[in-house]
Design an enzyme around this catalytic site. Structure first.
Site, mmCIF file in Angstrom:
data_model
loop_
_atom_site.group_PDB
_atom_site.id
_atom_site.type_symbol
_atom_site.label_atom_id
_atom_site.label_comp_id
_atom_site.label_asym_id
_atom_site.label_seq_id
_atom_site.Cartn_x
_atom_site.Cartn_y
_atom_site.Cartn_z
ATOM 1 N N SER A 156 0.853 -1.202 0.000
ATOM 2 C CA SER A 156 0.000 0.000 0.000
ATOM 3 C C SER A 156 0.882 1.244 0.000
ATOM 4 O O SER A 156 2.079 1.161 0.312
ATOM 5 C CB SER A 156 -0.850 -0.042 1.272
ATOM 6 O OG SER A 156 -1.377 1.225 1.570
ATOM 7 N N TYR A 169 -2.380 -0.109 10.357
ATOM 8 C CA TYR A 169 -2.455 -0.516 8.946
ATOM 9 C C TYR A 169 -1.180 -0.099 8.211
ATOM 10 O O TYR A 169 -0.627 -0.864 7.413
ATOM 11 C CB TYR A 169 -3.695 0.114 8.304
ATOM 12 C CG TYR A 169 -3.944 -0.293 6.867
ATOM 13 C CD1 TYR A 169 -4.301 -1.604 6.542
ATOM 14 C CD2 TYR A 169 -3.834 0.628 5.832
ATOM 15 C CE1 TYR A 169 -4.539 -1.978 5.224
ATOM 16 C CE2 TYR A 169 -4.074 0.264 4.515
ATOM 17 C CZ TYR A 169 -4.421 -1.042 4.213
ATOM 18 O OH TYR A 169 -4.652 -1.400 2.903
HETATM 19 N N1 LIG Z 1 -8.843 -0.275 -1.633
HETATM 20 C C1 LIG Z 1 -7.710 0.385 -1.683
HETATM 21 O O1 LIG Z 1 -7.660 1.578 -2.034
HETATM 22 C C2 LIG Z 1 -6.437 -0.335 -1.316
HETATM 23 C C3 LIG Z 1 -5.237 0.358 -1.408
HETATM 24 C C4 LIG Z 1 -4.061 -0.292 -1.079
HETATM 25 C C5 LIG Z 1 -4.078 -1.611 -0.676
HETATM 26 N N2 LIG Z 1 -5.257 -2.266 -0.581
HETATM 27 C C6 LIG Z 1 -5.197 -3.683 -0.181
HETATM 28 O O2 LIG Z 1 -5.726 -4.469 -1.226
HETATM 29 C C7 LIG Z 1 -6.287 -5.668 -0.689
HETATM 30 C C8 LIG Z 1 -7.734 -5.808 -1.146
HETATM 31 O O3 LIG Z 1 -8.449 -4.679 -0.674
HETATM 32 P P1 LIG Z 1 -9.930 -4.300 -1.128
HETATM 33 O O4 LIG Z 1 -9.978 -2.823 -1.132
HETATM 34 O O5 LIG Z 1 -10.319 -5.038 -2.348
HETATM 35 O O6 LIG Z 1 -10.721 -4.802 0.147
HETATM 36 P P2 LIG Z 1 -12.135 -5.502 0.340
HETATM 37 O O7 LIG Z 1 -12.530 -5.244 1.734
HETATM 38 O O8 LIG Z 1 -13.064 -5.167 -0.775
HETATM 39 O O9 LIG Z 1 -11.729 -7.038 0.202
HETATM 40 C C9 LIG Z 1 -11.070 -7.756 1.198
HETATM 41 C C10 LIG Z 1 -11.648 -9.168 1.182
HETATM 42 O O10 LIG Z 1 -10.906 -9.935 2.130
HETATM 43 C C11 LIG Z 1 -11.828 -10.750 2.844
HETATM 44 N N3 LIG Z 1 -11.262 -11.087 4.149
HETATM 45 C C12 LIG Z 1 -11.130 -10.272 5.225
HETATM 46 N N4 LIG Z 1 -10.589 -10.943 6.249
HETATM 47 C C13 LIG Z 1 -10.348 -12.194 5.799
HETATM 48 C C14 LIG Z 1 -9.807 -13.355 6.407
HETATM 49 N N5 LIG Z 1 -9.384 -13.347 7.676
HETATM 50 N N6 LIG Z 1 -9.710 -14.482 5.670
HETATM 51 C C15 LIG Z 1 -10.150 -14.495 4.379
HETATM 52 N N7 LIG Z 1 -10.681 -13.427 3.763
HETATM 53 C C16 LIG Z 1 -10.781 -12.292 4.471
HETATM 54 C C17 LIG Z 1 -13.090 -9.918 2.970
HETATM 55 O O11 LIG Z 1 -14.225 -10.733 3.199
HETATM 56 C C18 LIG Z 1 -13.118 -9.216 1.612
HETATM 57 O O12 LIG Z 1 -13.873 -9.931 0.667
HETATM 58 C C19 LIG Z 1 -6.131 -5.542 0.834
HETATM 59 O O13 LIG Z 1 -4.949 -6.188 1.233
HETATM 60 C C20 LIG Z 1 -6.005 -4.056 1.047
HETATM 61 O O14 LIG Z 1 -5.341 -3.770 2.248
HETATM 62 C C21 LIG Z 1 -6.451 -1.654 -0.895
#
Ligand SMILES: NC(=O)c1ccc[n+]([C@@H]2O[C@H](COP(=O)([O-])OP(=O)(O)OC[C@H]3O[C@@H](n4cnc5c(N)ncnc54)[C@H](O)[C@@H]3O)[C@@H](O)[C@H]2O)c1
Length: 273
Positions: A156, A169
């Site tokens: 991130s 985070y």
């Molecule tokens: N959205 C952003 O802008 C952004 C930016 C940088 C990094 N990220 C990272 O990208 C990745 C995906 O993020 P996203 O925005 O699509 O999030 P999201 O919340 O849409 O998806 C995360 C998924 O992980 C699942 N999950 C949570 N805990 C879990 C567990 N213990 N076991 C199995 N599944 C689990 C949730 O049910 C969900 O479907 C994450 O690692 C997030 O930190 C997101």
């Protein structure tokens, strides 16, 4: 055009906003995709969508923090498809109990959710989900990987410079960048590469509360983010796909190992001046 025919990909957090798009892209490139998520409905819905589009996919309800559950899924995948070639460690996120109300410490402000009030359990939850949630699947699935396989972690912007309000985070994602390098070195002689994607700001369910008011208007935080992003917009989930496919394609990136690639509209390159 990346051809992943014959490859098997495991995507954790595959029911989520970003990783559902990544899972679909791997399937469209020919991979068989195992979609792991805590959310039963979400992972099976994405798996069904992939199959309806002519791909091969199987949803698994699985907590990435439970090693025994991961091992069970791993055995099923090996029995069904016979190999594991790609692992995307996508499950991750923040928690309100590990988020301060304010950007700066104000001695006069009421103490509800300033740094001193953050709940240690909330902080542990965030560390565990992001770090152990990538560590354990790497232990379980990489054990089955042959030469030419790849692991993709999700870091991130927080990993480069911490964002205000979300200390756990930020530190947890910094640990993911660090772990990406560690895995890259550790597995180098076994022919397994490990790299990470570092998405900038994308509108998703987990950051909606920080980016938009209840009436859908951008928060001051979103305004700051856009001012700090030279391309002056949020990313679209599809914009991560090209970097993922590049990193999993041996022909395109076979000598790329241990890197963390920002996909951020220039956010990490911009000093603000
Ligand atoms: N959205 C952003 O802008 C952004 C930016 C940088 C990094 N990220 C990272 O990208 C990745 C995906 O993020 P996203 O925005 O699509 O999030 P999201 O919340 O849409 O998806 C995360 C998924 O992980 C699942 N999950 C949570 N805990 C879990 C567990 N213990 N076991 C199995 N599944 C689990 C949730 O049910 C969900 O479907 C994450 O690692 C997030 O930190 C997101």
């Amino acid at each position: 055009m990346v051809d992943l025919t014959g490859k098997v990909a495991v995507v954790t957090g595959a029911g989520g906003v970003l990783c559902s798009v990544l899972a679909k892209a791997l399937a469209s490139s020919g991979a068989k995709v195992a979609l792991l998520d805590l959310n039963e409905e979400a992972c099976h819905t994405v798996a069904r969508q992939i199959v309806a589009d002519g791909g091969q996919a199987q949803g698994y309800v699985c907590n990435v923090l439970e090693k025994a559950a991961l091992e069970k899924v791993c055995q099923s995948i090996m029995k069904e498809w016979g190999s594991i070639d790609i692992l995307v460690n996508g499950a991750g996120g923040n928690h309100p109990r590990a988020t301060t109300n304010d950007e700066y410490y104000d001695r006069q402000a009421p103490a509800d959710s300033n740094f001193f009030d953050l709940d240690p359990q909330g902080v542990e939850f965030v560390f565990s989900l992001n770090f152990m949630g990538s560590f354990l699947p790497s232990q379980v699935f990489a054990h089955e990987m042959k030469e030419g396989s790849t692991i993709i972690n999700i870091s991130s912007m927080n990993a480069f410079t911490p964002l205000t309000k979300i200390p756990a985070y930020s530190a947890a994602k910094a640990s993911i960048s660090n772990f990406t390098q560690w895995l890259a070195v550790y597995f180098a002689k076994a022919g397994i590469r490990c790299n990470a994607l570092a998405p900038g700001f994308f509108a998703t369910s987990q950051n909606a509360r920080l980016l938009f008011n209840e009436n859908g208007e951008p928060t001051p935080r979103l305004e700051k983010i856009l001012a700090g992003t030279p391309m002056a917009r949020l990313g679209k989930p599809e914009e991560i796909v090209g970097t993922l496919l590049y990193l999993v394609d041996e022909k395109a990136s076979g000598f790329v190992n241990g890197v963390v690639i920002p996909i951020d509209g220039g956010f990490s390159a911009y000093s603000g001046v």
